[in-house]
Design an enzyme around this catalytic site. Structure first.
Site, PDB file in Angstrom:
ATOM      1  N   GLY A  52       0.866  -1.179   0.000  1.00  0.00           N
ATOM      2  CA  GLY A  52       0.000   0.000   0.000  1.00  0.00           C
ATOM      3  C   GLY A  52       0.889   1.211   0.000  1.00  0.00           C
ATOM      4  O   GLY A  52       1.885   1.251  -0.723  1.00  0.00           O
ATOM      5  N   CYS A  84       6.216  -5.363   0.521  1.00  0.00           N
ATOM      6  CA  CYS A  84       6.326  -4.021  -0.057  1.00  0.00           C
ATOM      7  C   CYS A  84       6.201  -2.935   1.021  1.00  0.00           C
ATOM      8  O   CYS A  84       7.114  -2.775   1.819  1.00  0.00           O
ATOM      9  CB  CYS A  84       5.316  -3.880  -1.189  1.00  0.00           C
ATOM     10  SG  CYS A  84       5.810  -2.621  -2.375  1.00  0.00           S
ATOM     11  N   ARG A 143       6.180  -0.027  -7.381  1.00  0.00           N
ATOM     12  CA  ARG A 143       6.830   1.068  -6.632  1.00  0.00           C
ATOM     13  C   ARG A 143       7.521   0.499  -5.395  1.00  0.00           C
ATOM     14  O   ARG A 143       7.318   0.933  -4.266  1.00  0.00           O
ATOM     15  CB  ARG A 143       5.812   2.146  -6.247  1.00  0.00           C
ATOM     16  CG  ARG A 143       5.098   2.738  -7.463  1.00  0.00           C
ATOM     17  CD  ARG A 143       4.250   3.954  -7.112  1.00  0.00           C
ATOM     18  NE  ARG A 143       5.084   5.025  -6.616  1.00  0.00           N
ATOM     19  CZ  ARG A 143       4.826   5.712  -5.482  1.00  0.00           C
ATOM     20  NH1 ARG A 143       3.769   5.436  -4.752  1.00  0.00           N
ATOM     21  NH2 ARG A 143       5.619   6.680  -5.121  1.00  0.00           N
ATOM     22  N   HIS A 179       5.225  -8.253  -4.482  1.00  0.00           N
ATOM     23  CA  HIS A 179       3.933  -8.846  -4.122  1.00  0.00           C
ATOM     24  C   HIS A 179       3.862 -10.249  -4.713  1.00  0.00           C
ATOM     25  O   HIS A 179       3.748 -10.379  -5.930  1.00  0.00           O
ATOM     26  CB  HIS A 179       2.789  -8.025  -4.733  1.00  0.00           C
ATOM     27  CG  HIS A 179       2.703  -6.633  -4.208  1.00  0.00           C
ATOM     28  ND1 HIS A 179       1.821  -6.266  -3.225  1.00  0.00           N
ATOM     29  CD2 HIS A 179       3.403  -5.521  -4.516  1.00  0.00           C
ATOM     30  CE1 HIS A 179       1.965  -4.979  -2.957  1.00  0.00           C
ATOM     31  NE2 HIS A 179       2.928  -4.506  -3.725  1.00  0.00           N
ATOM     32  N   GLU A 181       1.341 -12.252  -3.756  1.00  0.00           N
ATOM     33  CA  GLU A 181      -0.078 -12.600  -3.649  1.00  0.00           C
ATOM     34  C   GLU A 181      -0.852 -12.295  -4.922  1.00  0.00           C
ATOM     35  O   GLU A 181      -1.876 -12.904  -5.172  1.00  0.00           O
ATOM     36  CB  GLU A 181      -0.715 -11.891  -2.434  1.00  0.00           C
ATOM     37  CG  GLU A 181      -0.966 -10.395  -2.562  1.00  0.00           C
ATOM     38  CD  GLU A 181       0.291  -9.547  -2.442  1.00  0.00           C
ATOM     39  OE1 GLU A 181       1.380 -10.100  -2.237  1.00  0.00           O
ATOM     40  OE2 GLU A 181       0.170  -8.312  -2.584  1.00  0.00           O
TER      41      GLU A 181
HETATM   42  N1  GLN Z   1       5.925   2.900  -2.603  1.00  0.00           N
HETATM   43  C1  GLN Z   1       5.087   2.417  -1.518  1.00  0.00           C
HETATM   44  C2  GLN Z   1       5.528   2.981  -0.177  1.00  0.00           C
HETATM   45  O1  GLN Z   1       6.520   3.592  -0.069  1.00  0.00           O
HETATM   46  C3  GLN Z   1       5.094   0.918  -1.444  1.00  0.00           C
HETATM   47  C4  GLN Z   1       4.389   0.351  -2.648  1.00  0.00           C
HETATM   48  C5  GLN Z   1       3.683  -0.955  -2.397  1.00  0.00           C
HETATM   49  O2  GLN Z   1       3.447  -1.356  -1.268  1.00  0.00           O
HETATM   50  N2  GLN Z   1       3.321  -1.605  -3.466  1.00  0.00           N
HETATM   51  O3  GLN Z   1       4.861   2.783   0.775  1.00  0.00           O
END
Ligand code: GLN
Length: 199
Positions: A52, A84, A143, A179, A181
């Site tokens: 997220g 992530c 990201r 990810h 999942e």
């Molecule tokens: N770029 C997001 C962050 O810094 C992480 C991205 C993700 O969880 N897919 O929180």
């Protein structure tokens, strides 16, 4: 009675891709529940911190009174899997934090947010993860962060070609920059469940 073979596993459900993790955990035979408040955290034996936006999740943990209970659960040895943004939350040290952004900590690593730049913001790749067997992992990076330094107690589970660290483990804590999942990969969640069942 709580079934020992159907452990209750929480997914931190403040923001991010909660539903996908609930599904993978249920498919593996766990009782998967959303965690939004301290009382819900008390009932689980393991936890997933989803992807997220880590700065948003951080802020919401404080708003919902979950920050200290989460830190206490990690300190007490609860098995936790962070993907992530979840990996960012588990890191002891963070590069590229937004102003005032905190992590929960627990993993002796330095993590850099948004490590793959604009060109490579999102990509998929097959990743060798020897600890999970010979079949590679279909890894989706969105990201994503990377681990830029890891302490001596940390095992590196996966690196990209060129050596960028993208999956680590330290005792009951497991973290991936990508990810699994979203592509139906369930071996990291299975590993979390194994930790829970042996704890
Ligand atoms: N770029 C997001 C962050 O810094 C992480 C991205 C993700 O969880 N897919 O929180």
């Amino acid at each position: 009675m709580v079934s020992p073979i159907r452990p209750r596993i929480g997914v931190l459900a403040l923001q991010g891709d909660v539903r996908e993790h609930l599904r993978v955990l249920e498919d593996l035979g766990a009782e998967a529940v959303r965690v939004r408040r301290p009382t819900e955290l008390e009932g689980v034996r393991g936890l997933v911190l989803p992807g997220g936006e880590s700065s948003v999740i951080d802020r919401l943990t404080r708003t919902f009174g979950l920050r200290e209970p989460l830190r206490a659960a990690i300190a007490a040895g609860m098995p936790v899997y962070g993907t992530c943004a979840g990996m960012i939350l588990l890191a002891d040290r963070l590069e590229g934090a937004v102003a005032g952004q905190l992590t929960l900590g627990g993993l002796d690593v330095t993590v850099r947010r948004n490590a793959f730049g604009r060109q490579n913001e999102s990509f998929e790749t097959e990743l060798a993860v020897p600890e999970l067997g010979t079949v590679p992992v279909a890894a989706t990076f969105i990201r994503a962060p990377e681990v830029t330094a890891a302490g001596p107690a940390v095992s590196v589970l996966a690196e990209l070609p060129g050596g960028r660290i993208v999956a680590v483990e330290q005792g009951p804590l497991l973290a991936t920059a990508f990810h699994p999942e979203v592509s139906g990969e369930n071996r990291f969640h299975r590993r979390l469940l194994e930790r829970v069942l042996s704890s």
